[in-house]
Design a protein around this motif. Sequence first.
Motif, PDB file in Angstrom:
ATOM      1  N   SER A 272       1.220  -1.438  -0.682  1.00  0.00           N
ATOM      2  CA  SER A 272       0.371   0.132   0.448  1.00  0.00           C
ATOM      3  C   SER A 272       0.844   1.297  -0.284  1.00  0.00           C
ATOM      4  O   SER A 272       0.779   2.222  -0.494  1.00  0.00           O
ATOM      5  CB  SER A 272      -0.887  -0.245   0.796  1.00  0.00           C
ATOM      6  N   ARG A 273       1.840   1.374   0.508  1.00  0.00           N
ATOM      7  CA  ARG A 273       2.373   1.964   0.811  1.00  0.00           C
ATOM      8  C   ARG A 273       3.754   2.501  -0.532  1.00  0.00           C
ATOM      9  O   ARG A 273       4.676   3.697  -0.819  1.00  0.00           O
ATOM     10  CB  ARG A 273       3.743   2.301   2.473  1.00  0.00           C
ATOM     11  N   ILE A 274       3.959   1.034  -1.281  1.00  0.00           N
ATOM     12  CA  ILE A 274       4.823   1.966  -2.985  1.00  0.00           C
ATOM     13  C   ILE A 274       3.216   2.413  -3.299  1.00  0.00           C
ATOM     14  O   ILE A 274       3.713   3.136  -4.249  1.00  0.00           O
ATOM     15  CB  ILE A 274       4.960  -0.427  -2.973  1.00  0.00           C
ATOM     16  N   ILE A 275       2.233   1.451  -3.635  1.00  0.00           N
ATOM     17  CA  ILE A 275       0.794   2.214  -4.391  1.00  0.00           C
ATOM     18  C   ILE A 275       0.867   3.745  -3.992  1.00  0.00           C
ATOM     19  O   ILE A 275       1.230   4.825  -4.715  1.00  0.00           O
ATOM     20  CB  ILE A 275      -0.232   1.521  -3.859  1.00  0.00           C
ATOM     21  N   LYS A 276       0.378   4.418  -2.919  1.00  0.00           N
ATOM     22  CA  LYS A 276       0.611   5.586  -2.294  1.00  0.00           C
ATOM     23  C   LYS A 276       2.034   6.303  -3.107  1.00  0.00           C
ATOM     24  O   LYS A 276       1.566   7.714  -3.767  1.00  0.00           O
ATOM     25  CB  LYS A 276       0.152   5.909  -0.649  1.00  0.00           C
ATOM     26  N   ALA A 277       3.138   5.520  -2.292  1.00  0.00           N
ATOM     27  CA  ALA A 277       4.223   7.095  -3.126  1.00  0.00           C
ATOM     28  C   ALA A 277       4.030   7.482  -4.506  1.00  0.00           C
ATOM     29  O   ALA A 277       4.675   8.988  -4.888  1.00  0.00           O
ATOM     30  CB  ALA A 277       5.402   6.173  -2.613  1.00  0.00           C
ATOM     31  N   LEU A 278       3.873   5.968  -4.855  1.00  0.00           N
ATOM     32  CA  LEU A 278       3.932   6.121  -6.778  1.00  0.00           C
ATOM     33  C   LEU A 278       2.089   6.992  -7.036  1.00  0.00           C
ATOM     34  O   LEU A 278       2.138   8.001  -7.857  1.00  0.00           O
ATOM     35  CB  LEU A 278       3.512   4.604  -7.637  1.00  0.00           C
ATOM     36  N   LYS A 279       0.891   6.593  -6.413  1.00  0.00           N
ATOM     37  CA  LYS A 279       0.190   7.729  -6.693  1.00  0.00           C
ATOM     38  C   LYS A 279       0.598   9.254  -6.955  1.00  0.00           C
ATOM     39  O   LYS A 279       0.490  10.235  -7.061  1.00  0.00           O
ATOM     40  CB  LYS A 279      -0.940   6.967  -5.844  1.00  0.00           C
ATOM     41  N   ASP A 280       0.842   9.234  -5.288  1.00  0.00           N
ATOM     42  CA  ASP A 280       1.390  10.893  -5.136  1.00  0.00           C
ATOM     43  C   ASP A 280       2.917  11.612  -5.814  1.00  0.00           C
ATOM     44  O   ASP A 280       2.708  12.504  -5.674  1.00  0.00           O
ATOM     45  CB  ASP A 280       2.365  10.897  -3.293  1.00  0.00           C
ATOM     46  N   ALA A 281       3.350  10.825  -6.452  1.00  0.00           N
ATOM     47  CA  ALA A 281       4.309  11.003  -7.637  1.00  0.00           C
ATOM     48  C   ALA A 281       3.657  11.714  -8.744  1.00  0.00           C
ATOM     49  O   ALA A 281       4.406  12.223 -10.218  1.00  0.00           O
ATOM     50  CB  ALA A 281       5.695  10.127  -7.933  1.00  0.00           C
ATOM     51  N   GLN A 282       2.083  10.910  -9.359  1.00  0.00           N
ATOM     52  CA  GLN A 282       1.618  11.867  -9.955  1.00  0.00           C
ATOM     53  C   GLN A 282       2.202  11.923 -11.487  1.00  0.00           C
ATOM     54  O   GLN A 282       2.726  12.480 -11.954  1.00  0.00           O
ATOM     55  CB  GLN A 282       1.650  13.212  -9.689  1.00  0.00           C
ATOM     56  N   LYS A 283       2.422  10.062 -11.290  1.00  0.00           N
ATOM     57  CA  LYS A 283       3.131  10.099 -13.049  1.00  0.00           C
ATOM     58  C   LYS A 283       4.751  10.839 -13.167  1.00  0.00           C
ATOM     59  O   LYS A 283       5.330  10.285 -14.686  1.00  0.00           O
ATOM     60  CB  LYS A 283       2.427  10.165 -14.434  1.00  0.00           C
ATOM     61  N   THR A 284       5.441  11.170 -11.769  1.00  0.00           N
ATOM     62  CA  THR A 284       7.046  12.035 -12.620  1.00  0.00           C
ATOM     63  C   THR A 284       7.400  10.143 -11.705  1.00  0.00           C
ATOM     64  O   THR A 284       7.119  10.167 -10.588  1.00  0.00           O
ATOM     65  CB  THR A 284       7.170  13.002 -11.134  1.00  0.00           C
ATOM     66  N   PRO A 285       9.048   9.724 -12.614  1.00  0.00           N
ATOM     67  CA  PRO A 285       9.623   8.727 -11.812  1.00  0.00           C
ATOM     68  C   PRO A 285       9.931   8.541 -10.395  1.00  0.00           C
ATOM     69  O   PRO A 285      10.004   9.681  -9.833  1.00  0.00           O
ATOM     70  CB  PRO A 285      10.529   8.577 -12.809  1.00  0.00           C
ATOM     71  N   VAL A 286       9.352   8.042 -10.025  1.00  0.00           N
ATOM     72  CA  VAL A 286      10.106   7.368  -8.091  1.00  0.00           C
ATOM     73  C   VAL A 286      11.454   6.609  -8.349  1.00  0.00           C
ATOM     74  O   VAL A 286      10.532   5.601  -9.355  1.00  0.00           O
ATOM     75  CB  VAL A 286       8.878   7.187  -7.294  1.00  0.00           C
TER      76      VAL A 286
END
Length: 321
Positions: free
Chosen positions: A6-20
């Motif tokens: 869930s935390r990975i999904i959240k981090a990727l969602k928060d990044a709004q399509k900028t690469p993490v």
Amino acid sequence: MGDKRSRIIKALKDAQKTPVSGEELGLKLGISRTMVWKYIKSLQADGYEIESSPKRGYVLKSVPQLLYPDEIQMGLKTTLLGKKIHYFEEVSSTNSVAKEIAASEEEGALVIAEIQKGGRGRMGREWVSPHGGIWMSVILKPGIPLRHASRLTLVAGLAVANVIRDMGLDARIKWPNDVRINGKKVCGILTEAKAEVDRVDYVVLGIGINVNMDLKDIPESFRAGSTTLKVELGKHIRRVSFLQDFLFELEQQYISFKTQPFSHILNDWLALSDTIGREVKVTTPSRIIEGRAVGVTPDGALIIRKADNTKEEIIAGRCIY
Ligand code: BTN
């Protein structure tokens, strides 16, 4: 596992399509880049479209249109309902699973499935449960006398009707438990309980909502009397957001049920009733009662005034009008 995913999904969602980068995710979660990669692989296998480039990192392109616990719990505003979710792509009946695990589960746990192969309706009827609907069971432990358990059916019906009305549709409740739009059924509720010496151990609230199906997905024999939210709204519904809104509304009604006189729920239920005031025919296992529906008792029994002006209270039955 669940928490890190869930935390990975959240981090990727928060990044709004900028690469993490894998390194950044690893630092955030306190795990190695290899572990991050393993989680990404498992998310991709579940339908999360995640682009990965060795130099730039990970980009979340799209999330699956399934009722995954991770998706439901992210942004869920409840404090009790849905903190634990048992998810199945296919199950016989979510109510049957919920009853098996209820004794050892916390109050508020959910069982949810994409399809049910042996979905059960009231009075031994079949409940057709193809892809696109929401088929779920909520485990509650309200500590009430068994005779009050049927009140929870009214609580659930009211919550479903409210959340559908918030979408701009005129949802009404047909006694005892159908939610209808323009006279067609969109939701059914099957309440099952286990009790010792009159006090319930648990109640399983089984709720089936026709959400994104087309009418052709419903067998012909049920089609005439049924509808779906997609048919009524003329567009696809995001089931995850709908479910989050519904769980929040159900929790509000459940809190009111536990803390306020039941008349509060009953009055709101009556205001949305499609049945009261109508000439009805109710079939019970032993007989048929005809007359005008004039009210419900605090335990949810339908009050019928018969042609001879006497009143009768019906606890359970099939109501036709
Ligand atoms: C009815 O209107 O007859 C009640 C239908 C209840 C259907 C739901 S779907 C989720 C839960 N699991 C079941 O097998 N039945 C209930």
